[in-house]
Write a protein that holds these residues in place. Structure first.
Motif, PDB file in Angstrom:
ATOM      1  N   GLU A  38       0.828  -1.212   0.000  1.00 20.71           N
ATOM      2  CA  GLU A  38       0.000   0.000   0.000  1.00 20.71           C
ATOM      3  C   GLU A  38       0.862   1.260   0.000  1.00 20.71           C
ATOM      4  O   GLU A  38       0.365   2.350  -0.238  1.00 20.71           O
ATOM      5  CB  GLU A  38      -0.933   0.017   1.221  1.00 20.71           C
ATOM      6  N   VAL A  39       2.136   1.080   0.304  1.00 26.41           N
ATOM      7  CA  VAL A  39       3.024   2.237   0.332  1.00 26.41           C
ATOM      8  C   VAL A  39       3.903   2.284  -0.922  1.00 26.41           C
ATOM      9  O   VAL A  39       4.172   3.352  -1.468  1.00 26.41           O
ATOM     10  CB  VAL A  39       3.902   2.229   1.608  1.00 26.41           C
ATOM     11  N   ILE A  40       4.356   1.110  -1.374  1.00 23.72           N
ATOM     12  CA  ILE A  40       5.177   1.109  -2.591  1.00 23.72           C
ATOM     13  C   ILE A  40       4.626   0.125  -3.619  1.00 23.72           C
ATOM     14  O   ILE A  40       4.171  -0.957  -3.273  1.00 23.72           O
ATOM     15  CB  ILE A  40       6.661   0.781  -2.294  1.00 23.72           C
ATOM     16  N   ASP A  41       4.655   0.515  -4.876  1.00 23.95           N
ATOM     17  CA  ASP A  41       4.155  -0.344  -5.955  1.00 23.95           C
ATOM     18  C   ASP A  41       5.225  -1.318  -6.397  1.00 23.95           C
ATOM     19  O   ASP A  41       4.983  -2.493  -6.571  1.00 23.95           O
ATOM     20  CB  ASP A  41       3.735   0.506  -7.165  1.00 23.95           C
ATOM     21  N   GLU A  42       6.386  -0.767  -6.631  1.00 17.90           N
ATOM     22  CA  GLU A  42       7.453  -1.590  -7.189  1.00 17.90           C
ATOM     23  C   GLU A  42       8.610  -1.683  -6.200  1.00 17.90           C
ATOM     24  O   GLU A  42       9.331  -0.719  -5.984  1.00 17.90           O
ATOM     25  CB  GLU A  42       7.904  -0.968  -8.516  1.00 17.90           C
TER      26      GLU A  42
END
Lengths: 342, 547
Positions: free
Chosen positions: A145-149
């Motif tokens: 939820e904080v980083i996509d990749e």
């Protein structure tokens, strides 16, 4: 009332307490097989309450399972009792602590009956003083939820964008912390201090324990990346119904942490202890491990639960000789310390 | 006569000191745990020249000094309010504000993260108010966090110790000063501050030593770049197994601290004053002063209670179906006995055991504290040495001492674990008792007691009817601290309990080992409630006691 009476009363209070307390605890001397282990194994939510009665029923014996705190506490206790062993089995020795046990020569060799179904990369000791029962890959867990990749490799972690984003554990006080350090040693060899220097900025902090790092910091949102086991996301999926937390095994190759058990040298019930080791790698025992230990069973015949579909895995396993630990560990820790500016 | 008693008293004390502290320590050395390679001067020269250890030693001094300064700065206004004014819920507030003192470090770390962390209460509130994208306050994972956590632990000390001395100040002195037109500030500076100097110095000393030897906080909130001497000792002994070097470091630490205590003992303390201060109602303050008190109370309240509430919050938090809920689940789990399966004790039994240990340690520690405080009162020869000796328990690691008792137990093949735990708890709380009681004792006017004797009172009678009531504040403070230290102690209890005497901190520690953070936090809440209630009761009973 004279002073003597008061003294007697004062002395009586603790004495009564001692008697009461002792009364509550003793009374299991008659049991046959004594197993030392760590807390999470015997707790209500651990595998102990499921597998121990199975064994007792199967062999018509009583098992006295004693939890010593952490696995390190268990090993220290066993070394202290070396000359007069009270345990038949030590259950919960991981591959990083194994050399401590082996150098004190407190375990005897026993090759379990079905040993050949255990994959070769999981064998902990050539002499089978320690038999593995579960394992996991080291992994970086990220909050999707904080980083996509997430970073996909050790090299990615050097990027400026991960500044202050990663929580690691202290290799001196935490076994995942030590595994992660050894992972970098396995990946970079002698160059590992330079690597740590290059990711220094990416570290939020070095936590003293996995609990503090994972529960205390990562799940509280302090940083989106944490060092843990590849199986951690399965826990959240199974019990919290969320796939928010995901794992990455770096492209450079995976690093294993393996747990095992061994029979104590001079054990009073060594025959029964051998039967227990056989039982420990049987499917009956092994299939309880994923959802209680959140580790992978060593028996390849075990069907994994659905939540384990989220667990990352790899065939590319970085090798590192665990028996070499004793001689090199001090030096590696020293180099690590100076690399991160300690 | 006097002299003979005093000599006998000193002799006895030395004997006890040798038996309970020196003997176990020597056993550790002889068992080869600490002295396998012997002591070589090369260890010392290595430590003092190696840049890593040099850095650690300097940082240890720096953070200890800063911690004690910050603790005093934040705590003194509170001590002033507690000792000068009366207000609603005062006793309850005092009891709750002593709780930080017993919290296991792992819960303090958790509380600090929930409160001060990047997504913590303070930062998210600030981000909301000022519309910020990034957390503005970055105090964790740095030396600032270490200092703040030490202040969090030690402010209760300032509240209690300083105010126990402060309330002894003679109102007539202040009255007289006011009558000749001295301002409130002048009175504070010229009369009150000199009077409470002993209390302040005692707090500084205890906080300094505490921060000097602090370990878990430094590891968790500072990170490895901030090693102290104690952290290095731990790492050397437990991780590298290089006992020679770690023993040398431990010895060096003992020397440093002894010098600090020695200097402290040389500071001359002025006598004079006795009696009880009349407490003013807080409503008698001017509006501006009231504002100041409220502002301070809010600030210090947030600082002390924020992290504690953080732990409460963690004990109520549970994620189900991807959503975080507030629930009593973890409390239900500890009551249902989730821990009993591996600890062999229910939470209630753990509370009971903790209580027994704390009670015994409290009685012993206060008794010894009084004994030694009296011996230190006069200008006896060797006073500084005795003073240093009384602080030794704070300067040696509990782990080493516990090891000594384990070795002793094996030697005599007797199960003395229960009493070993009581003795160690007494030993580590004893320095606090001595300081708390000494600080009160120093303020008693000898003339008063002589006068009573002159009027025909027996020694005992003079002691019971005059000295004891004057000492009450110090004794209560000593009792509360001894109780608190025992209640929160983990290292020695864990090493010696052998699965039988499970205390609340052991429960918490092992829940964390069993990866049950929620249950651990719930048990932490139990610890906080039990401690606050106990402190309140001790204080109540103490102040109600009539002589």
């Amino acid at each position: 009332m004279g002073n003597g009476d008061i003294m007697k009363k004062l002395l009586a209070i603790p004495l009564i307490c001692v008697v009461l307390l002792c009364g509550c605890i003793t009374g299991d001397d008659s049991s046959e097989l004594t197993i030392y282990t760590y807390d999470s194994f015997v707790s209500d939510w651990g595998p102990g309450p499921m597998v121990i009665p199975m064994f007792e029923e199967k062999h018509g014996v009583k098992v006295n399972i004693v939890s010593m705190g952490s696995s390190g506490d268990m090993i220290s206790r066993a070394i202290l009792e070396k000359d007069d062993p009270k345990a038949d089995i030590l259950l919960g020795i991981n591959d990083l602590q194994m050399y401590r046990v082996l150098e004190h020569n407190i375990l005897e060799s026993y090759k379990p009956k079905e040993y050949d179904m255990i994959p070769a990369y999981l064998i902990m000791d050539e002499e089978w003083r320690v038999t593995p029962y579960d394992y996991g890959f080291m992994s970086i867990i990220y909050d999707s939820e904080v980083i996509d990749e997430p970073p996909r490799s050790f090299e990615d972690l050097k990027d400026e964008k991960w500044k202050g984003k990663l929580i690691v554990e202290d290799p001196r006080t935490s076994s995942p912390g030590l595994s992660f350090l050894l992972w970098t040693v396995a990946a970079y060899g002698d160059e590992f201090p330079a690597y740590w220097e290059s990711i220094k900025e990416s570290l939020l902090t070095v936590a003293p324990s996995w609990s503090t790092a994972y529960y205390g910091m990562f799940l509280e949102g302090e940083a989106p990346l944490v060092v843990s086991y590849s199986t951690s996301p399965a826990y959240h999926l199974e019990f919290e119904d969320t796939n928010r937390y995901k794992g990455v095994i770096f492209e450079e190759g995976g690093f294993l942490q393996i747990e095992g058990a061994g029979i104590v040298n001079g054990a009073a019930h060594s025959d029964l202890a051998r039967k227990f080791i056989d039982f420990m790698i049987s499917e009956e025992f092994q299939r309880e491990l994923p959802l209680t230990q959140f580790m992978m069973p060593v028996n390849p015949g075990v069907q994994l639960p659905g939540s384990f579909s989220i667990v990352e895995t790899t065939d590319n396993i970085l090798p590192l000789d665990r028996t070499q630990l004793e001689s090199s560990l001090d030096e590696w820790i020293r180099l690590w310390l100076s690399a991160i500016g300690g | 006569m006097e002299r003979r008693w005093r000599l006998l008293s000193i002799g006895l004390l030395v004997a006890v000191f040798l038996a309970v502290i020196v003997l176990p320590l020597l056993l550790v050395l002889f068992s080869g745990i600490a002295g396998e390679k012997g002591y070589h001067f090369s260890f010392f020269s290595y430590i003092l020249t190696d840049s890593y250890y040099k850095k650690a030693i300097i940082f240890t001094f720096e953070q200890a000094l800063l911690s004690s300064a910050v603790t005093l700065l934040l705590g003194l206004p509170g001590a002033f309010i507690f000792s000068n004014y009366d207000f609603k819920w005062k006793a309850q507030l005092m009891a709750i504000s002593t709780v930080p003192f017993v919290l296991p470090s792992v819960l303090v770390v958790l509380g600090f993260i929930i409160f001060f962390g990047n997504t913590g209460v303070v930062n998210s509130t600030l981000m909301d108010i000022f519309n910020l994208d990034a957390p503005p306050l970055r105090i964790l994972y740095s030396w600032r966090a270490i200092v703040l956590a030490h202040a969090f632990y030690n402010i209760p000390l300032v509240f209690r110790l300083v105010s126990s001395v402060w309330t002894q100040i003679d109102d007539s002195m202040i009255e007289a000063a006011r009558n000749v037109g001295a301002s409130r500030f002048r009175i504070l500076k010229d009369i009150e501050l000199p009077f409470i100097r002993q209390g302040i110095l005692s707090c500084m000393l205890l906080t300094f030593i505490y921060s000097f030897t602090s370990f878990a906080i430094v590891l968790a909130l500072g990170g490895p770049q901030y090693a102290t001497i104690e952290v290095s000792i731990y790492n050397l002994a437990l991780f590298y197994g290089t006992y020679g070097l770690s023993s040398a470091l431990a010895l060096l630490q003992l020397v440093f601290l002894s010098v600090v205590v020695w200097i402290y003992m040389r500071i001359h303390i002025e006598k004079g004053g006795q009696g009880r201060k009349v407490l003013l109602s807080i409503s008698s303050l001017s509006p501006a002063a009231k504002m100041g008190v409220v502002a301070y109370a809010v600030m210090i309240g947030a600082f002390l209670f924020g992290p504690m509430l953080g732990v409460c919050y963690a004990s109520l938090q549970r994620t189900v179906l991807g959503q975080t809920h507030l629930t009593l689940h973890w409390f239900k789990e500890i009551i249902a006995g989730g821990g009993k399966s591996f600890l062999g004790a229910s939470p209630l039994e753990a509370i009971f055991t903790s209580f027994i240990f704390a009670l015994l340690a409290m009685v012993a520690s206060v008794a010894f504290g009084m004994w030694v405080a009296y011996m230190l009162k006069g200008n006896i020869r060797g006073k500084s040495i005795i003073g240093v000796a009384t602080m030794v328990p704070l300067c040696i690691s509990t782990i080493t001492l516990s090891l000594g008792y384990i070795v002793l137990e094996n030697r005599i093949s007797l199960d003395v674990s229960f009493w070993a735990i009581v003795i160690i708890h007494t030993i580590i709380s004893f320095p606090f008792s001595v300081r708390a009681i000494s600080a009160s004792l120093a303020k008693i006017d000898e003339g008063l007691i002589d006068a009573a004797r002159g009027l025909g009172a027996s020694n005992l009678h003079a002691f019971v009817s005059i000295e004891l009531p004057l000492l009450k504040g110090g004794i209560i403070a000593a009792a509360v601290f001894s109780f608190a230290i025992s209640l929160g102690e983990l290292a020695a209890s864990f090493m010696l309990y052998g699965g039988r005497y499970t205390t609340i901190p052991i429960y918490i520690y092992r829940y964390i080992g069993g990866y049950r953070f929620g249950s651990a936090a719930a048990m932490g809440v139990v610890l906080m409630v039990v401690s606050a209630a106990s402190f309140f009761i001790i204080e109540r009973m103490g102040s109600k006691m009539q002589f």
